[in-house]
Design a protein around this motif. Sequence first.
Motif, PDB file in Angstrom:
ATOM      1  N   GLN A  58       4.489 -15.080 -20.886  1.00 52.83           N
ATOM      2  CA  GLN A  58       3.222 -15.159 -20.162  1.00 52.83           C
ATOM      3  C   GLN A  58       2.069 -15.518 -21.108  1.00 52.83           C
ATOM      4  O   GLN A  58       1.149 -16.240 -20.710  1.00 52.83           O
ATOM      5  CB  GLN A  58       2.941 -13.828 -19.468  1.00 52.83           C
ATOM      6  CG  GLN A  58       3.895 -13.524 -18.321  1.00 52.83           C
ATOM      7  CD  GLN A  58       3.717 -12.120 -17.768  1.00 52.83           C
ATOM      8  OE1 GLN A  58       3.207 -11.224 -18.443  1.00 52.83           O
ATOM      9  NE2 GLN A  58       4.142 -11.910 -16.522  1.00 52.83           N
ATOM     10  N   GLU A  64      -4.997 -21.769 -16.781  1.00 53.40           N
ATOM     11  CA  GLU A  64      -6.100 -20.808 -16.857  1.00 53.40           C
ATOM     12  C   GLU A  64      -5.849 -19.609 -15.946  1.00 53.40           C
ATOM     13  O   GLU A  64      -6.236 -18.478 -16.278  1.00 53.40           O
ATOM     14  CB  GLU A  64      -7.417 -21.489 -16.466  1.00 53.40           C
ATOM     15  CG  GLU A  64      -8.636 -20.610 -16.656  1.00 53.40           C
ATOM     16  CD  GLU A  64      -9.926 -21.373 -16.494  1.00 53.40           C
ATOM     17  OE1 GLU A  64     -10.994 -20.737 -16.486  1.00 53.40           O
ATOM     18  OE2 GLU A  64      -9.871 -22.617 -16.374  1.00 53.40           O
ATOM     19  N   SER A  65      -5.176 -19.816 -14.810  1.00 53.59           N
ATOM     20  CA  SER A  65      -4.902 -18.699 -13.911  1.00 53.59           C
ATOM     21  C   SER A  65      -3.943 -17.698 -14.534  1.00 53.59           C
ATOM     22  O   SER A  65      -3.951 -16.514 -14.173  1.00 53.59           O
ATOM     23  CB  SER A  65      -4.315 -19.222 -12.598  1.00 53.59           C
ATOM     24  OG  SER A  65      -3.122 -19.961 -12.835  1.00 53.59           O
ATOM     25  N   SER A  66      -3.106 -18.153 -15.466  1.00 46.78           N
ATOM     26  CA  SER A  66      -2.182 -17.250 -16.147  1.00 46.78           C
ATOM     27  C   SER A  66      -2.837 -16.572 -17.337  1.00 46.78           C
ATOM     28  O   SER A  66      -2.477 -15.440 -17.690  1.00 46.78           O
ATOM     29  CB  SER A  66      -0.935 -18.030 -16.608  1.00 46.78           C
ATOM     30  OG  SER A  66      -0.261 -18.609 -15.516  1.00 46.78           O
ATOM     31  N   ARG A  67      -3.793 -17.246 -17.957  1.00 41.81           N
ATOM     32  CA  ARG A  67      -4.434 -16.685 -19.139  1.00 41.81           C
ATOM     33  C   ARG A  67      -5.582 -15.748 -18.782  1.00 41.81           C
ATOM     34  O   ARG A  67      -5.904 -14.846 -19.558  1.00 41.81           O
ATOM     35  CB  ARG A  67      -4.969 -17.816 -20.036  1.00 41.81           C
ATOM     36  CG  ARG A  67      -3.862 -18.552 -20.783  1.00 41.81           C
ATOM     37  CD  ARG A  67      -4.403 -19.673 -21.632  1.00 41.81           C
ATOM     38  NE  ARG A  67      -3.352 -20.193 -22.511  1.00 41.81           N
ATOM     39  CZ  ARG A  67      -3.293 -19.989 -23.807  1.00 41.81           C
ATOM     40  NH1 ARG A  67      -4.227 -19.266 -24.393  1.00 41.81           N
ATOM     41  NH2 ARG A  67      -2.316 -20.489 -24.544  1.00 41.81           N
ATOM     42  N   ARG A  69      -6.867 -13.327 -15.768  1.00 39.69           N
ATOM     43  CA  ARG A  69      -6.570 -12.773 -14.445  1.00 39.69           C
ATOM     44  C   ARG A  69      -6.973 -11.304 -14.381  1.00 39.69           C
ATOM     45  O   ARG A  69      -7.085 -10.625 -15.398  1.00 39.69           O
ATOM     46  CB  ARG A  69      -5.083 -12.922 -14.126  1.00 39.69           C
ATOM     47  CG  ARG A  69      -4.149 -12.140 -15.022  1.00 39.69           C
ATOM     48  CD  ARG A  69      -2.700 -12.351 -14.611  1.00 39.69           C
ATOM     49  NE  ARG A  69      -1.782 -11.501 -15.350  1.00 39.69           N
ATOM     50  CZ  ARG A  69      -1.233 -11.815 -16.506  1.00 39.69           C
ATOM     51  NH1 ARG A  69      -1.545 -12.986 -17.063  1.00 39.69           N
ATOM     52  NH2 ARG A  69      -0.409 -10.986 -17.110  1.00 39.69           N
ATOM     53  N   ALA A  71      -5.926  -7.788 -12.208  1.00 34.05           N
ATOM     54  CA  ALA A  71      -4.939  -7.170 -11.316  1.00 34.05           C
ATOM     55  C   ALA A  71      -5.104  -5.661 -11.378  1.00 34.05           C
ATOM     56  O   ALA A  71      -4.978  -5.059 -12.449  1.00 34.05           O
ATOM     57  CB  ALA A  71      -3.524  -7.568 -11.729  1.00 34.05           C
ATOM     58  N   THR A  76      -6.885  -9.078 -17.942  1.00 31.56           N
ATOM     59  CA  THR A  76      -5.987  -9.630 -18.950  1.00 31.56           C
ATOM     60  C   THR A  76      -6.465 -11.029 -19.320  1.00 31.56           C
ATOM     61  O   THR A  76      -6.580 -11.897 -18.446  1.00 31.56           O
ATOM     62  CB  THR A  76      -4.538  -9.693 -18.429  1.00 31.56           C
ATOM     63  OG1 THR A  76      -4.115  -8.374 -18.041  1.00 31.56           O
ATOM     64  CG2 THR A  76      -3.610 -10.212 -19.506  1.00 31.56           C
TER      65      THR A  76
END
Length: 327
Positions: A58, A64-67, A69, A71, A76
């Motif tokens: 990950q 950018e949506s993975s880096r 976020r 939740a 993160t």
Amino acid sequence: MLHVFVNDGGPLRWAREAGDDTAPLPGTAVWLDLINPTAGELARVEALIGTRLPTREQMAEIEESSRLRVAGGTLTMTVTALVWADTDEPRIATVSFVLAGRRLVTIHDIDPQALLAFRRRATHGEVSAARGALVLAALVDGMIDRTSVVLRRTGVELDALNRRYFRGRKLRSRGETLDDAQTLKRIGHAGHLIGKARVSLASLTRMTDFLARGDGWNAGKATRRWAKTTLQDLRGLDQYARFLAGKVALALDTALGQINVEQNEIVKIVSVLTVLLYPPTLVASIGGMNFTDMPGHGSPFGYAGALGLMLLSALLPMVYVRVKRWM
């Protein structure tokens, strides 16, 4: 490796006792720094903050949506940091920041200089931070300062290289030499370093812009204000990096142009010398023929005349070349 820093009402303190895998992590922990963590260390930190930490896969994502976020109230963020900038092989290392309540967790495999320096300061009790957001701001500021130092140093080196080439050989300082191969290596290293720095600045810019917007999480006014100020600094540094990239292109064009001029000068000298030596060689070739009936064969002045003709045939082209300013 896991470093745990707690706050007991004063400055940050390194909790050495937390290094024991069997001991529970202290509830006053503010910053948990994971360097190339093991599965057991990840499990202990996850149990303390109550959320899952990003995996290496990950962290390697580029979307950018993975880096960036949010939740369950946990923020993160993953950025790329410039590391090993003082070596011949600068790199960018992935660093993840996990902000869970008042705690900050950092995950990285390579120790950036900014994190190492901040950890040393915190170890000596020189940092006062009661919340993870303050630690995050200090770490990001350190990474930006480190990148600015590297860019400033690279700019000074490029200025020195350009001055040496534009000064020319006639105005060269005493004892100064120009090694074209070494100069090209230095220019290439500067361009490589600036490229790595720009990648790091771009990721930090996206992160601070995300913090400044505060989308999906409850960002405090102080955090947003810091993020907006930092965003301006990052954009200014990116413009400076773009300027340095242009200077790298100029230095490279200048170096290649200078090398091309020197090679043309060598070819010109060889060509002129060939022209100067051709007439005497022609006279010597004709005068050295082994025939019985030749003009001047029995003359006592034949040898001297041949030498004089060879000298005259060499001087006349030389005078012509000087008049034409070919050399």
